[in-house]
Design a protein around this motif. Structure first.
Motif, PDB file in Angstrom:
ATOM      1  N   ALA A  30       0.824  -1.217   0.000  1.00 40.43           N
ATOM      2  CA  ALA A  30       0.000   0.000   0.000  1.00 40.43           C
ATOM      3  C   ALA A  30       0.855   1.263   0.000  1.00 40.43           C
ATOM      4  O   ALA A  30       0.418   2.321  -0.453  1.00 40.43           O
ATOM      5  CB  ALA A  30      -0.929   0.000   1.213  1.00 40.43           C
ATOM      6  N   ALA A  31       2.096   1.149   0.496  1.00 36.31           N
ATOM      7  CA  ALA A  31       2.958   2.332   0.570  1.00 36.31           C
ATOM      8  C   ALA A  31       3.445   2.791  -0.804  1.00 36.31           C
ATOM      9  O   ALA A  31       4.037   3.864  -0.929  1.00 36.31           O
ATOM     10  CB  ALA A  31       4.149   2.045   1.483  1.00 36.31           C
ATOM     11  N   GLY A  32       3.207   1.967  -1.820  1.00 41.09           N
ATOM     12  CA  GLY A  32       3.539   2.412  -3.174  1.00 41.09           C
ATOM     13  C   GLY A  32       5.027   2.527  -3.458  1.00 41.09           C
ATOM     14  O   GLY A  32       5.491   3.492  -4.069  1.00 41.09           O
ATOM     15  N   HIS A  33       5.786   1.535  -3.035  1.00 42.76           N
ATOM     16  CA  HIS A  33       7.232   1.598  -3.228  1.00 42.76           C
ATOM     17  C   HIS A  33       7.639   1.286  -4.667  1.00 42.76           C
ATOM     18  O   HIS A  33       6.886   0.674  -5.420  1.00 42.76           O
ATOM     19  CB  HIS A  33       7.924   0.597  -2.295  1.00 42.76           C
ATOM     20  N   THR A  34       8.851   1.685  -4.984  1.00 44.92           N
ATOM     21  CA  THR A  34       9.465   1.287  -6.250  1.00 44.92           C
ATOM     22  C   THR A  34      10.771   0.551  -5.949  1.00 44.92           C
ATOM     23  O   THR A  34      11.266   0.576  -4.814  1.00 44.92           O
ATOM     24  CB  THR A  34       9.794   2.508  -7.133  1.00 44.92           C
ATOM     25  N   LEU A  35      11.309  -0.062  -6.988  1.00 48.95           N
ATOM     26  CA  LEU A  35      12.531  -0.851  -6.824  1.00 48.95           C
ATOM     27  C   LEU A  35      13.663  -0.029  -6.215  1.00 48.95           C
ATOM     28  O   LEU A  35      14.469  -0.562  -5.439  1.00 48.95           O
ATOM     29  CB  LEU A  35      12.953  -1.388  -8.201  1.00 48.95           C
ATOM     30  N   THR A  36      13.735   1.242  -6.552  1.00 45.65           N
ATOM     31  CA  THR A  36      14.926   2.023  -6.193  1.00 45.65           C
ATOM     32  C   THR A  36      14.633   3.174  -5.231  1.00 45.65           C
ATOM     33  O   THR A  36      15.404   4.139  -5.167  1.00 45.65           O
ATOM     34  CB  THR A  36      15.581   2.588  -7.474  1.00 45.65           C
ATOM     35  N   PRO A 395       9.546  -9.184  -3.897  1.00 42.41           N
ATOM     36  CA  PRO A 395       8.693  -8.121  -4.424  1.00 42.41           C
ATOM     37  C   PRO A 395       8.293  -8.406  -5.872  1.00 42.41           C
ATOM     38  O   PRO A 395       9.121  -8.856  -6.678  1.00 42.41           O
ATOM     39  CB  PRO A 395       9.573  -6.870  -4.321  1.00 42.41           C
ATOM     40  N   VAL A 396       7.039  -8.145  -6.165  1.00 47.59           N
ATOM     41  CA  VAL A 396       6.521  -8.306  -7.518  1.00 47.59           C
ATOM     42  C   VAL A 396       6.479  -6.913  -8.130  1.00 47.59           C
ATOM     43  O   VAL A 396       5.876  -6.001  -7.540  1.00 47.59           O
ATOM     44  CB  VAL A 396       5.106  -8.922  -7.488  1.00 47.59           C
ATOM     45  N   ILE A 397       7.140  -6.737  -9.268  1.00 52.92           N
ATOM     46  CA  ILE A 397       7.228  -5.393  -9.836  1.00 52.92           C
ATOM     47  C   ILE A 397       6.593  -5.350 -11.218  1.00 52.92           C
ATOM     48  O   ILE A 397       6.529  -6.357 -11.923  1.00 52.92           O
ATOM     49  CB  ILE A 397       8.691  -4.877  -9.890  1.00 52.92           C
ATOM     50  N   ASP A 398       6.096  -4.156 -11.545  1.00 49.37           N
ATOM     51  CA  ASP A 398       5.506  -3.982 -12.872  1.00 49.37           C
ATOM     52  C   ASP A 398       6.546  -3.396 -13.819  1.00 49.37           C
ATOM     53  O   ASP A 398       7.723  -3.260 -13.470  1.00 49.37           O
ATOM     54  CB  ASP A 398       4.224  -3.149 -12.777  1.00 49.37           C
ATOM     55  N   ALA A 399       6.091  -3.059 -15.023  1.00 45.23           N
ATOM     56  CA  ALA A 399       7.041  -2.603 -16.051  1.00 45.23           C
ATOM     57  C   ALA A 399       7.698  -1.283 -15.675  1.00 45.23           C
ATOM     58  O   ALA A 399       8.776  -0.959 -16.179  1.00 45.23           O
ATOM     59  CB  ALA A 399       6.320  -2.486 -17.396  1.00 45.23           C
ATOM     60  N   GLN A 401       8.711  -0.708 -12.643  1.00 43.24           N
ATOM     61  CA  GLN A 401       9.473  -1.036 -11.421  1.00 43.24           C
ATOM     62  C   GLN A 401       8.767  -0.566 -10.159  1.00 43.24           C
ATOM     63  O   GLN A 401       9.409  -0.306  -9.137  1.00 43.24           O
ATOM     64  CB  GLN A 401      10.894  -0.465 -11.503  1.00 43.24           C
ATOM     65  N   ARG A 402       7.432  -0.513 -10.217  1.00 41.64           N
ATOM     66  CA  ARG A 402       6.663  -0.277  -8.995  1.00 41.64           C
ATOM     67  C   ARG A 402       6.407  -1.618  -8.315  1.00 41.64           C
ATOM     68  O   ARG A 402       6.141  -2.617  -8.992  1.00 41.64           O
ATOM     69  CB  ARG A 402       5.319   0.370  -9.323  1.00 41.64           C
ATOM     70  N   VAL A 403       6.469  -1.653  -6.994  1.00 37.50           N
ATOM     71  CA  VAL A 403       6.183  -2.884  -6.252  1.00 37.50           C
ATOM     72  C   VAL A 403       4.669  -3.017  -6.125  1.00 37.50           C
ATOM     73  O   VAL A 403       4.030  -2.255  -5.400  1.00 37.50           O
ATOM     74  CB  VAL A 403       6.841  -2.864  -4.860  1.00 37.50           C
ATOM     75  N   VAL A 404       4.110  -3.979  -6.860  1.00 40.39           N
ATOM     76  CA  VAL A 404       2.657  -4.130  -6.892  1.00 40.39           C
ATOM     77  C   VAL A 404       2.178  -5.273  -5.995  1.00 40.39           C
ATOM     78  O   VAL A 404       0.985  -5.421  -5.747  1.00 40.39           O
ATOM     79  CB  VAL A 404       2.144  -4.347  -8.336  1.00 40.39           C
ATOM     80  N   ASP A 405       3.104  -6.078  -5.506  1.00 38.65           N
ATOM     81  CA  ASP A 405       2.729  -7.170  -4.608  1.00 38.65           C
ATOM     82  C   ASP A 405       4.013  -7.726  -3.995  1.00 38.65           C
ATOM     83  O   ASP A 405       5.119  -7.375  -4.425  1.00 38.65           O
ATOM     84  CB  ASP A 405       1.985  -8.276  -5.381  1.00 38.65           C
ATOM     85  N   VAL A 406       3.855  -8.586  -3.008  1.00 40.05           N
ATOM     86  CA  VAL A 406       4.984  -9.321  -2.430  1.00 40.05           C
ATOM     87  C   VAL A 406       4.512 -10.763  -2.282  1.00 40.05           C
ATOM     88  O   VAL A 406       3.443 -11.006  -1.721  1.00 40.05           O
ATOM     89  CB  VAL A 406       5.380  -8.755  -1.048  1.00 40.05           C
ATOM     90  N   VAL A 407       5.278 -11.705  -2.811  1.00 39.16           N
ATOM     91  CA  VAL A 407       4.945 -13.113  -2.581  1.00 39.16           C
ATOM     92  C   VAL A 407       5.935 -13.698  -1.575  1.00 39.16           C
ATOM     93  O   VAL A 407       7.075 -13.238  -1.459  1.00 39.16           O
ATOM     94  CB  VAL A 407       4.922 -13.949  -3.879  1.00 39.16           C
ATOM     95  N   THR A 408       5.470 -14.692  -0.844  1.00 40.91           N
ATOM     96  CA  THR A 408       6.299 -15.319   0.183  1.00 40.91           C
ATOM     97  C   THR A 408       6.620 -16.754  -0.218  1.00 40.91           C
ATOM     98  O   THR A 408       5.896 -17.372  -0.998  1.00 40.91           O
ATOM     99  CB  THR A 408       5.576 -15.326   1.538  1.00 40.91           C
ATOM    100  N   THR A 409       7.713 -17.281   0.307  1.00 40.64           N
ATOM    101  CA  THR A 409       8.065 -18.686   0.071  1.00 40.64           C
ATOM    102  C   THR A 409       8.245 -19.369   1.425  1.00 40.64           C
ATOM    103  O   THR A 409       8.596 -18.732   2.419  1.00 40.64           O
ATOM    104  CB  THR A 409       9.377 -18.839  -0.720  1.00 40.64           C
ATOM    105  N   TRP A 410       8.010 -20.668   1.450  1.00 35.20           N
ATOM    106  CA  TRP A 410       8.059 -21.439   2.699  1.00 35.20           C
ATOM    107  C   TRP A 410       8.823 -22.726   2.461  1.00 35.20           C
ATOM    108  O   TRP A 410       8.240 -23.791   2.317  1.00 35.20           O
ATOM    109  CB  TRP A 410       6.631 -21.676   3.219  1.00 35.20           C
TER     110      TRP A 410
END
Lengths: 411, 411
Positions: A30-36, A395-399, A401-410
């Protein structure tokens, strides 16, 4: 299926995320981060949103068009968010490789699981039987390839509950699986006389074979084994056939697809997993989409900085064995990012080896693109499975380089 | 230092633990489990309690006897419980390799951290300066080996705060670090004219050199660089020297130990990390305790079942690239455990390759100990760093295979 995602706080211990104070996944997104923008740090593994959506659509279409059920291999990602996306696109269930992966998938809410492996742990076997008995919607299948494995299963049950098994057919110089029709018959006959264990089909793994012709020949033997078992009355009513890595799923569809085996109705479950993110390495060369219509995009990239340029033609990059796969090809350098400059392709530099936390880039061409300390590099990887298992949150990024989601691994 | 351990529930997603219902670490330990009571499943990585205590004591004695400060490399384990044990035994601080590892260690409560790497991310550099300014007990050191890296640090500071750096000296065909005294002087002079960046010592990594003689020659050059910088007035008041993998720490003590550098008081910080668990592979052969008095015990074992014996002389074991190191030697088979039988040594079987979730055991000797489907094997590993990073929670077992603790990792 609606899945449950285990809570994960993105905090100081989450590699790739620069977060001294823990935040939830949804707060971070929700914070609207980008890669950089300083919310991530290097190295970080990113997932390309568009590529993953595209790839899921490609295999959903392929399996639907060819009449296959799909249980994508969850061992690749062990990510409930990515399991969910594949199930939403029509997958029948999820494939896993181990007892713990089965337990994880079940805890996420996946109720149809194919364990593409022998299961020998009595604790796990008893849990499977209890879960099948308690949950009417559950289906859990696993492999047997020996009389001994059937006996271990029966001993674990001790007369309580039932188990559903697939006979695994292997090939010479391969991994597990019976090596002949005679062995297949012996194991299937042993299952037939073992109370509580039901043979429901035949399974195989063709993905390590040398080429599509070898896969076709092997899968024809697998079908022949299934037909033989139907003929012997050891598979009745309905037959499950299962196979499929990410290199020959077209051949699996050709040879194991279809609506019946020897006159008995059948379902073919494809298990491809690595297709989801594809890669810039081994699968880029081996995907069936080099033979059939369609296309996959590589979805994983590692971002890391040049930390040192200690000798001419040598750059040390801050990403190593903990960050990038090195078992089936080393990373490839895609682009260089430098503050105030447009990204440029990096030509002539190759990753030649890795340490725990570093990669060595060497330039065979003295005229190659110059790398400087502090440059941010975009690396493609080879072998998605050993990329995912090095990261707990991606982090899941769009074209843009905005972070549009985060996936987790277990893992 | 009293450390904080991030909470981790042992639940269905915790590999190696068979726990459909999540429990805390202390609940799990209080329950009095054993390796084979069904609370764990295969594969699982275990840590030998006695061996770890012994090994920590060995290096604590070694560093105390030789007058060295000790900052064991935390990248090996990234485990706050194991950081704590080493600090309790007298370690000065913890070494890390990356910005995120620094943030993790700080979140655990480690306030003295040596980042044995160049740091180029402005976000991380600003955080270091802010933390040093805010926390009087904090000490954070990192490497520089180029004028460019010093400029990146100064630009990140933008006039706010101070940074403490070690000049990294490297060697030809090595990783980062200046390659000559002239380069060292140039970087040190640049630090001297850069506001906010303080040169406090010289650092190196000798662990990848071919033998102890090569390490001795290289470390003598490192000392000479430090003396040259003292002579040039670029290191004053007090000098930090740092080096040390787990192969040549005796040589580090010999060459870099001592109370002064060129007449200026000095502290030598040893950084060995892999000593903590030692191994059955690469470090078994290269530990300095082959040259000096003392001994380390291998503390890590992977327990996995034989899942298939598909061909004569071939056994497939349920532990693969996700579970065991394969970058610096493959696992070695120690003993076979079979219900109702005493454990026996396994002779003649070697792990010849690994897949994601499987290892291939081949027997060169047809008279070798027979393996059967369902056998539980005890495997030794080579290279502790790439064992720890495959597990999020590791049961600590005693000589009777009772689970006496659980340590966590944060990669």
């Amino acid at each position: 299926m609606t899945l449950r995602f285990p809570p994960l706080l993105l905090g100081p211990t989450t590699k790739g995320f620069w977060s001294p104070t823990p935040v939830t996944r949804s707060e971070f997104v929700a914070a609207g981060h980008t890669l950089t923008d300083g919310s991530l740090t290097w190295p970080v593994l990113t997932l390309d949103a568009d590529a993953v959506v595209h790839n899921i659509g490609q295999l959903a279409s392929f399996t639907a068009d060819r009449g296959l059920a799909f249980a994508p291999h969850g061992k690749t990602t062990m990510s409930p968010e990515l399991f969910s996306a594949q199930l939403d696109a029509g997958a029948w269930g999820i494939t896993v490789a181990t007892g713990n992966q089965l337990l994880s998938a079940h805890s996420f809410g996946v109720h149809r699981v194919l364990v593409a492996n022998e299961v020998l742990d009595p604790t796990v076997l008893r849990w499977i039987a209890a879960t099948l008995a308690a949950e009417p919607s559950a289906d859990i299948l696993f492999h047997v390839d020996s009389v001994a494995a059937v006996d271990v299963a029966a001993a674990a049950l001790a007369g309580e509950g039932r188990l559903r098994v697939l006979l695994e057919v292997g090939h010479e110089a391969g991994r597990s699986g019976v090596r002949s029709g005679d062995q297949a018959l012996a194991v299937a006959q042993h299952v037939a006389r073992t109370p509580g264990v039901d043979l429901v089909g035949v399974s195989a793994y063709e993905g390590a074979l040398v080429d599509a012709d070898a896969a076709r020949a092997f899968l024809a033997e697998v079908r022949a084994v299934a037909e033989m078992l139907v003929g012997a009355g050891l598979l009745q009513d309905h037959v499950i056939l299962s196979a499929g890595g990410s290199a020959y799923f077209d051949v699996v569809a050709d040879v194991l697809g279809g609506a019946d085996v020897g006159g008995v109705p059948s379902t073919t479950i494809l298990r491809s997993g690595a297709y989801l993110t594809h890669d810039h390495g081994t699968y880029a060369g081996s995907t069936p989409f080099t033979r059939i219509a369609g296309h996959l995009y590589p979805a994983l990239r590692v971002w890391a900085q040049v930390v040192s340029t200690p000798e001419d033609g040598l750059a040390i990059v801050g990403a190593g064995k903990r960050d990038v796969p090195y078992d089936s090809g080393l990373p490839v350098v895609l682009r260089r990012h430098r503050a105030g400059q447009a990204p440029v392709a990096v030509v002539g530099w190759d990753v030649t080896r890795t340490n725990d936390q570093h990669a060595y880039l060497e330039c065979g061409d003295p005229l190659g693109t110059a790398l400087a300390v502090g440059d941010l590099l975009e690396l493609g990887i080879s072998h998605p499975c050993t990329a995912f298992d090095k990261w707990r949150a991606i982090p899941v990024i769009d074209a843009e380089q905005r972070v549009v989601d985060v996936v987790t691994t277990w893992f």
